[in-house]
Design a protein around this motif. Sequence first.
Motif, PDB file in Angstrom:
ATOM      1  N   ALA A 153      16.983 -25.622  41.798  1.00 35.05           N
ATOM      2  CA  ALA A 153      17.908 -26.279  42.736  1.00 35.05           C
ATOM      3  C   ALA A 153      19.174 -26.738  42.018  1.00 35.05           C
ATOM      4  O   ALA A 153      20.288 -26.631  42.553  1.00 35.05           O
ATOM      5  CB  ALA A 153      17.200 -27.458  43.404  1.00 35.05           C
ATOM      6  N   ALA A 154      19.000 -27.201  40.777  1.00 38.64           N
ATOM      7  CA  ALA A 154      20.151 -27.702  40.005  1.00 38.64           C
ATOM      8  C   ALA A 154      21.172 -26.596  39.732  1.00 38.64           C
ATOM      9  O   ALA A 154      22.330 -26.873  39.431  1.00 38.64           O
ATOM     10  CB  ALA A 154      19.668 -28.316  38.695  1.00 38.64           C
ATOM     11  N   ALA A 155      20.728 -25.340  39.832  1.00 38.61           N
ATOM     12  CA  ALA A 155      21.656 -24.220  39.624  1.00 38.61           C
ATOM     13  C   ALA A 155      22.386 -23.868  40.931  1.00 38.61           C
ATOM     14  O   ALA A 155      23.110 -22.875  40.998  1.00 38.61           O
ATOM     15  CB  ALA A 155      20.887 -23.015  39.097  1.00 38.61           C
ATOM     16  N   PRO A 194      20.044 -18.687  35.268  1.00 39.00           N
ATOM     17  CA  PRO A 194      20.820 -19.931  35.292  1.00 39.00           C
ATOM     18  C   PRO A 194      20.512 -20.808  34.077  1.00 39.00           C
ATOM     19  O   PRO A 194      19.364 -20.867  33.623  1.00 39.00           O
ATOM     20  CB  PRO A 194      20.350 -20.623  36.577  1.00 39.00           C
ATOM     21  CG  PRO A 194      19.690 -19.560  37.388  1.00 39.00           C
ATOM     22  CD  PRO A 194      19.209 -18.512  36.456  1.00 39.00           C
ATOM     23  N   SER A 195      21.560 -21.478  33.592  1.00 41.88           N
ATOM     24  CA  SER A 195      21.388 -22.276  32.364  1.00 41.88           C
ATOM     25  C   SER A 195      20.421 -23.441  32.585  1.00 41.88           C
ATOM     26  O   SER A 195      19.807 -23.942  31.640  1.00 41.88           O
ATOM     27  CB  SER A 195      22.740 -22.795  31.889  1.00 41.88           C
ATOM     28  OG  SER A 195      23.312 -23.579  32.924  1.00 41.88           O
ATOM     29  N   THR A 196      20.263 -23.874  33.838  1.00 41.28           N
ATOM     30  CA  THR A 196      19.342 -24.997  34.104  1.00 41.28           C
ATOM     31  C   THR A 196      17.889 -24.611  33.800  1.00 41.28           C
ATOM     32  O   THR A 196      17.021 -25.462  33.707  1.00 41.28           O
ATOM     33  CB  THR A 196      19.434 -25.429  35.580  1.00 41.28           C
ATOM     34  OG1 THR A 196      19.239 -24.279  36.391  1.00 41.28           O
ATOM     35  CG2 THR A 196      20.782 -26.061  35.892  1.00 41.28           C
ATOM     36  N   GLU A 215       9.291 -29.757  38.397  1.00 39.82           N
ATOM     37  CA  GLU A 215      10.361 -29.657  37.392  1.00 39.82           C
ATOM     38  C   GLU A 215      11.005 -28.272  37.435  1.00 39.82           C
ATOM     39  O   GLU A 215      12.222 -28.129  37.263  1.00 39.82           O
ATOM     40  CB  GLU A 215       9.804 -29.908  35.986  1.00 39.82           C
ATOM     41  CG  GLU A 215       9.345 -31.336  35.771  1.00 39.82           C
ATOM     42  CD  GLU A 215       8.644 -31.519  34.428  1.00 39.82           C
ATOM     43  OE1 GLU A 215       9.124 -30.983  33.412  1.00 39.82           O
ATOM     44  OE2 GLU A 215       7.577 -32.180  34.409  1.00 39.82           O
ATOM     45  N   VAL A 216      10.185 -27.260  37.660  1.00 39.86           N
ATOM     46  CA  VAL A 216      10.721 -25.893  37.728  1.00 39.86           C
ATOM     47  C   VAL A 216      11.599 -25.769  38.975  1.00 39.86           C
ATOM     48  O   VAL A 216      12.720 -25.237  38.931  1.00 39.86           O
ATOM     49  CB  VAL A 216       9.572 -24.856  37.771  1.00 39.86           C
ATOM     50  CG1 VAL A 216      10.137 -23.440  37.782  1.00 39.86           C
ATOM     51  CG2 VAL A 216       8.611 -25.041  36.602  1.00 39.86           C
TER      52      VAL A 216
END
Length: 347
Positions: free
Chosen positions: A314-316, A280-282, A308-309
Amino acid sequence: MFPGPVIMDRPDPMPDTRAPDTQPAPSAPNGSPPELAIELRGLTKTYKASGKAPAKLALKGIDLAIPRGSVYGLLGPNGAGKSTMINILAGLVTKSGGTAKIWGIDIDQDPRAARAAIGVVPQELNMDPFFTPRELLDLQAGLYGVPKRERQTDRLLEAVGLKDKANAYARTLSGGMRRRLMVAKAMVHTPPVLVLDEPTAGVDVELRQSLWAHVRELNRAGTTVVLTTHYLEEAQELCDSIAIINHGQVVACDSTDRLLRTLDRKDLVAVVDQDLTEVPSTLAGFEVTLKGRQLTVQYPPSRVKVGEVLNAIAAAGLTIVDLSTKESDLEDIFLQLTRAPAGNGAG
Ligand SMILES: Nc1ncnc2c1ncn2[C@@H]1O[C@H](COP(=O)(O)OP(=O)(O)OP(=O)(O)O)[C@@H](O)[C@H]1O
């Protein structure tokens, strides 16, 4: 007869074969023992060319300070120069340059006293199978000139857990018992420094634990222990400081804890709820390996918080179904440091 342990399989032309002195190891002028059990400065060794074999620069200027009272690990791949170093200290190989002190005694200035300050347990279990442990220790004490009344045969046999086997033929002892007998043999002249060359090579896990316990006990009783090992786990478990040797040079040398912190690398392994075809790009800011639903994210814990990881995953839009982390261990450090090819002068 040769007084000390014979470790070389390819003997150096001029080993020092004189019997060592057995006076108690000297202390510093102020009466206290030396700060350093072993001190090497610019130690070099070139094996001369012989036949078709070219000369070999095996040690390229080793500096090493091994503190009194430590359990010190010497690690390095095959051929790194560990045995050469040990054999120089044991008086079995002559160095080409530099200085070496054992318990504050320069091996050039007083080789016999230096030899009396060190006991070496070789890799090979070379012992006469028809002697009993008691006889072997007595014989060794005789070779080192320890007077009968000062011998500590029974105490040593007890210390290595071989009291019941004192009168059994050595050939009837198990591999582990033989190894412990070799430790006792190296201690007959009560040297303050004990060097163990690959003490648990080929030894099963249970026995390894019991040998480690012996080493710790000897160390608690005041002996400085230096060991070479191929088992990184052994070094991590047992040694308070470690020197990594590669191509005849010290490439790292520090306390085990500090060495482990140097990589500043942790791996987070997350199994997610969907098959992924690409990272994922995140997670673009991290080094990531992808295997089906499993993402392994490498991050530097001193600069990046694990949250942060997790946020990046999660952001993906992924949900984590399983999670673990792995600290870097000695093996990672060892591989990083010893993968480098030989520099100039490696023969
Ligand atoms: N007697 C000798 N004559 C010539 N070269 C030698 C001799 N002994 C060792 N060497 C070479 O010197 C280098 C260092 O060898 P050494 O045995 O000290 O390494 P090591 O770190 O102890 O390896 P290992 O872990 O395999 O025991 C190697 O390249 C080896 O081939």
